[in-house]
Write an enzyme that holds these catalytic residues in place. Structure first.
Site, PDB file in Angstrom:
ATOM      1  N   GLU A 169       0.859  -1.189   0.000  1.00 41.94           N
ATOM      2  CA  GLU A 169       0.000   0.000   0.000  1.00 41.94           C
ATOM      3  C   GLU A 169       0.894   1.238   0.000  1.00 41.94           C
ATOM      4  OE1 GLU A 169      -3.315   1.107  -0.074  1.00 41.94           O
ATOM      5  OE2 GLU A 169      -2.354   3.064   0.177  1.00 41.94           O
ATOM      6  N   GLN A 170       0.572   2.174  -0.886  1.00 44.31           N
ATOM      7  CA  GLN A 170       1.420   3.364  -1.002  1.00 44.31           C
ATOM      8  C   GLN A 170       1.332   4.291   0.212  1.00 44.31           C
ATOM      9  OE1 GLN A 170       0.123   5.485  -4.497  1.00 44.31           O
ATOM     10  NE2 GLN A 170      -1.858   6.010  -3.640  1.00 44.31           N
ATOM     11  N   TYR A 202     -27.328  11.030   4.453  1.00 39.91           N
ATOM     12  CA  TYR A 202     -27.705   9.850   5.247  1.00 39.91           C
ATOM     13  C   TYR A 202     -26.900   9.782   6.538  1.00 39.91           C
ATOM     14  CZ  TYR A 202     -23.753   7.710   2.609  1.00 39.91           C
ATOM     15  OH  TYR A 202     -22.546   7.434   2.019  1.00 39.91           O
ATOM     16  N   ASP A 233     -12.191  -0.525  -8.639  1.00 40.90           N
ATOM     17  CA  ASP A 233     -12.118   0.715  -9.419  1.00 40.90           C
ATOM     18  C   ASP A 233     -11.005   0.674 -10.469  1.00 40.90           C
ATOM     19  OD1 ASP A 233     -14.205   1.872  -8.098  1.00 40.90           O
ATOM     20  OD2 ASP A 233     -13.047   3.514  -7.216  1.00 40.90           O
TER      21      ASP A 233
HETATM   22  C1  LIG Z   1     -18.497  10.370  -3.558  1.00 39.38           C
HETATM   23  C2  LIG Z   1     -18.386   8.913  -3.610  1.00 39.38           C
HETATM   24  C3  LIG Z   1     -19.292   8.209  -2.892  1.00 39.38           C
HETATM   25  C4  LIG Z   1     -19.268   6.828  -2.970  1.00 39.38           C
HETATM   26  N1  LIG Z   1     -20.211   6.166  -2.283  1.00 39.38           N
HETATM   27  C5  LIG Z   1     -20.240   4.827  -2.401  1.00 39.38           C
HETATM   28  C6  LIG Z   1     -21.249   4.100  -1.733  1.00 39.38           C
HETATM   29  O1  LIG Z   1     -22.088   4.661  -1.044  1.00 39.38           O
HETATM   30  N2  LIG Z   1     -21.260   2.747  -1.880  1.00 39.38           N
HETATM   31  C7  LIG Z   1     -20.315   2.082  -2.649  1.00 39.38           C
HETATM   32  O2  LIG Z   1     -20.389   0.846  -2.765  1.00 39.38           O
HETATM   33  N3  LIG Z   1     -19.329   2.768  -3.262  1.00 39.38           N
HETATM   34  C8  LIG Z   1     -19.270   4.112  -3.171  1.00 39.38           C
HETATM   35  N4  LIG Z   1     -18.286   4.801  -3.794  1.00 39.38           N
HETATM   36  C9  LIG Z   1     -17.262   4.085  -4.574  1.00 39.38           C
HETATM   37  C10 LIG Z   1     -16.182   3.448  -3.726  1.00 39.38           C
HETATM   38  O3  LIG Z   1     -15.650   4.347  -2.804  1.00 39.38           O
HETATM   39  C11 LIG Z   1     -15.060   2.893  -4.599  1.00 39.38           C
HETATM   40  O4  LIG Z   1     -15.631   2.276  -5.718  1.00 39.38           O
HETATM   41  C12 LIG Z   1     -14.231   1.866  -3.813  1.00 39.38           C
HETATM   42  O5  LIG Z   1     -13.528   2.483  -2.769  1.00 39.38           O
HETATM   43  C13 LIG Z   1     -13.250   1.143  -4.748  1.00 39.38           C
HETATM   44  O6  LIG Z   1     -12.471   0.251  -4.013  1.00 39.38           O
HETATM   45  P1  LIG Z   1     -11.063  -0.222  -4.545  1.00 39.38           P
HETATM   46  O7  LIG Z   1     -10.552  -1.205  -3.549  1.00 39.38           O
HETATM   47  O8  LIG Z   1     -11.182  -0.643  -5.959  1.00 39.38           O
HETATM   48  O9  LIG Z   1     -10.149   1.068  -4.569  1.00 39.38           O
HETATM   49  P2  LIG Z   1      -9.755   2.061  -3.389  1.00 39.38           P
HETATM   50  O10 LIG Z   1     -10.669   1.878  -2.222  1.00 39.38           O
HETATM   51  O11 LIG Z   1      -9.617   3.386  -4.015  1.00 39.38           O
HETATM   52  O12 LIG Z   1      -8.320   1.551  -2.919  1.00 39.38           O
HETATM   53  C14 LIG Z   1      -7.168   1.657  -3.727  1.00 39.38           C
HETATM   54  C15 LIG Z   1      -5.950   1.592  -2.810  1.00 39.38           C
HETATM   55  O13 LIG Z   1      -4.769   1.427  -3.611  1.00 39.38           O
HETATM   56  C16 LIG Z   1      -3.754   2.266  -3.118  1.00 39.38           C
HETATM   57  N5  LIG Z   1      -2.816   2.509  -4.239  1.00 39.38           N
HETATM   58  C17 LIG Z   1      -3.064   3.227  -5.347  1.00 39.38           C
HETATM   59  N6  LIG Z   1      -1.993   3.203  -6.172  1.00 39.38           N
HETATM   60  C18 LIG Z   1      -1.041   2.450  -5.564  1.00 39.38           C
HETATM   61  C19 LIG Z   1       0.294   2.035  -5.918  1.00 39.38           C
HETATM   62  N7  LIG Z   1       0.857   2.386  -7.084  1.00 39.38           N
HETATM   63  N8  LIG Z   1       0.978   1.260  -5.056  1.00 39.38           N
HETATM   64  C20 LIG Z   1       0.431   0.876  -3.872  1.00 39.38           C
HETATM   65  N9  LIG Z   1      -0.843   1.248  -3.479  1.00 39.38           N
HETATM   66  C21 LIG Z   1      -1.559   2.001  -4.312  1.00 39.38           C
HETATM   67  C22 LIG Z   1      -4.491   3.501  -2.636  1.00 39.38           C
HETATM   68  O14 LIG Z   1      -3.738   4.251  -1.737  1.00 39.38           O
HETATM   69  C23 LIG Z   1      -5.740   2.859  -2.001  1.00 39.38           C
HETATM   70  O15 LIG Z   1      -5.504   2.539  -0.648  1.00 39.38           O
HETATM   71  C24 LIG Z   1     -18.284   6.176  -3.744  1.00 39.38           C
HETATM   72  C25 LIG Z   1     -17.331   6.891  -4.429  1.00 39.38           C
HETATM   73  C26 LIG Z   1     -17.400   8.245  -4.389  1.00 39.38           C
HETATM   74  C27 LIG Z   1     -16.389   9.024  -5.186  1.00 39.38           C
END
Ligand SMILES: Cc1cc2nc3c(=O)[nH]c(=O)nc-3n(C[C@H](O)[C@H](O)[C@H](O)COP(=O)(O)OP(=O)(O)OC[C@H]3O[C@@H](n4cnc5c(N)ncnc54)[C@H](O)[C@@H]3O)c2cc1C
Length: 400
Positions: free
Chosen positions: A37-38, A218, A296
């Site tokens: 994790e970065q 909410y 994402d």
């Molecule tokens: C306003 C808003 C509201 C939202 N509300 C909801 C909701 O109500 N319900 C819902 O289901 N979703 C919601 N989402 C979406 C949700 O937050 C994301 O889709 C979710 O966090 C994606 O998870 P992830 O694990 O793919 O990525 P992330 O949670 O973004 O995690 C990625 C991780 O990778 C790390 N990283 C990045 N690059 C590197 C690298 N090169 N080396 C090492 N580490 C790295 C980052 O630091 C981070 O910790 C919302 C999003 C937004 C913008």
């Protein structure tokens, strides 16, 4: 067939919601899992998250439902209301009735609470989390995968790019996917409920729909906090960071004249963050030899169905199950085959909701919302049918 003979070491890039969920599931299957994790510390932004029943079913299967229960708020309804009068365009039950219909509850949770529970479950399962390690590159061949960090190189059998919307792993796999600005900018904040004076917010997940902007409100943590996400339309914006501070007074002026539940809530706001909402093209593939994307990183979505985290959680479950049953090339192919249609459909629903909430088309836009209310009253099955496909989905019951 177990695949653990051929594949035993997995590196997950990113300790976000998707990466942590996957790590828990794989470690419990006997894989040796390391997360890079970065960030220097395991913390989450101060914001809320709606966790719909489809995500809760996965968390339940991982044995985390009872721990998470202590942190959540269970809303009574999903509502869409008029931005000034507060009149309901739509009110759909999210309490017990929805729990029975969808087979799991609908929760609101503080991101930090969910993150904390997932991190603890990772440690209990033996996952190693290495902080302050930014992944800069990878290599993959028939025998192994290599992850390049700032000051070291690590070897493993598989790499999972769960590194979020700005994914480096995706960029290395597919080249730079330039973000497409949707013309929308979001503001978010968390407010102590006891600081909101003169009104009591309804115990619902409420979308306040107004011309060219909307607000979602909410409760969190048993009602201790209120979370808001406000979205407005703008011609241009470049920053995609979640942590850019916004001016509270500017936000308040944009929502001046809205319903008192909105304005009084914003009166109590002392900090807000803003970011641009961007889309990205559908990816031609999600994996490259021993490297695969998740969450994402491969299907970022607009927040208008509140499904981004839920999709990352579903991805994690499917990928872990497939890896326990198949060799990794088959698992990666089936993972994309199962997940791409679902995540693409939800990306589309999210895009469609943006126009609806912003009353696009003036009177016509408002008429569409009115029609939604009529439909939900007299043909509630139609609305429920749309939500059934999202909330009723049970990834844990798929045969893989
Ligand atoms: C306003 C808003 C509201 C939202 N509300 C909801 C909701 O109500 N319900 C819902 O289901 N979703 C919601 N989402 C979406 C949700 O937050 C994301 O889709 C979710 O966090 C994606 O998870 P992830 O694990 O793919 O990525 P992330 O949670 O973004 O995690 C990625 C991780 O990778 C790390 N990283 C990045 N690059 C590197 C690298 N090169 N080396 C090492 N580490 C790295 C980052 O630091 C981070 O910790 C919302 C999003 C937004 C913008």
């Amino acid at each position: 067939m177990s695949n653990s003979d051929q594949v035993s070491q997995v590196i997950v890039v990113g300790a976000g919601i998707g990466g942590l969920t996957l790590a828990i599931a794989l470690a419990r299957q006997g894989y040796q899992v390391r997360i890079f994790e970065q960030a220097d510390a395991l913390s989450e932004v101060g914001a809320g998250l709606q966790l719909s029943p489809n995500a809760v079913k996965v968390l339940r299967t991982l044995g985390l439902e009872h721990v998470l229960k202590d942190y959540v708020y269970q809303p009574e309804n999903a509502a869409i209301r008029h931005y000034q009068s507060g009149r309901y365009f739509l009110k759909s039950e999210l309490g017990l009735q929805a729990e029975q219909r969808y087979g799991a509850p609908y929760w609101h949770i503080h991101r930090a609470d969910l993150h904390g529970v997932l991190v603890q479950a990772c440690y209990s399962a033996g996952v190693e989390i290495e902080l302050g390690h930014k992944v800069l590159g990878y290599r993959s061949d028939k025998k192994k995968a290599t992850v390049l960090l700032e000051n070291k190189t690590e070897y493993c059998d598989l790499v999972v790019g769960a590194d979020g919307i700005h994914s480096k792993v995706r960029e290395l796999m597919l080249g730079i996917q330039a973000p497409i600005f949707t013309g929308q900018v979001a503001w978010r904040g968390v407010i102590r409920a006891d600081q909101i004076k003169g009104v009591e917010l309804k115990p619902d997940a409420t979308v306040w729909a107004g011309p060219n902007q909307h607000m979602v409100t909410y409760y969190l943590r048993g009602g201790e906090f209120v979370n808001f996400v406000a979205v407005e339309e703008r011609a241009e914006w470049s920053n995609e960071s979640w942590r850019q501070e916004g001016k509270v007074s500017e936000l308040q002026s944009k929502f001046a004249g809205w319903h008192p539940e909105v304005t009084r809530m914003l009166d109590a706001c002392d900090a807000t963050f803003m970011w641009a909402l961007n889309g990205r093209p559908t990816l031609p593939k999600w994996s490259d030899q021993r490297v695969v994307l998740l969450g994402d990183a491969c299907h970022p979505m607009l927040p208008f169905m509140a499904q981004g985290a839920a999709m990352a959680i579903e991805d994690a479950y499917v990928l872990s199950q497939l890896l326990s049953k198949h060799d990794y090339p088959t698992a990666f192919t089936q993972y994309e085959t199962i997940r791409k249609p679902r995540t693409s459909a939800i990306q589309k629903l999210s895009r469609e909701n943006a126009g609806l909430y912003h009353m696009h088309g003036g009177m016509l836009g408002q008429a569409k919302l009115e029609a939604l209310g009529v439909v939900s009253k007299f043909a509630g099955g139609l609305i429920k049918g749309k939500l059934d496909s999202v909330y009723g989905y049970d990834v844990t019951s798929l045969s893989m």
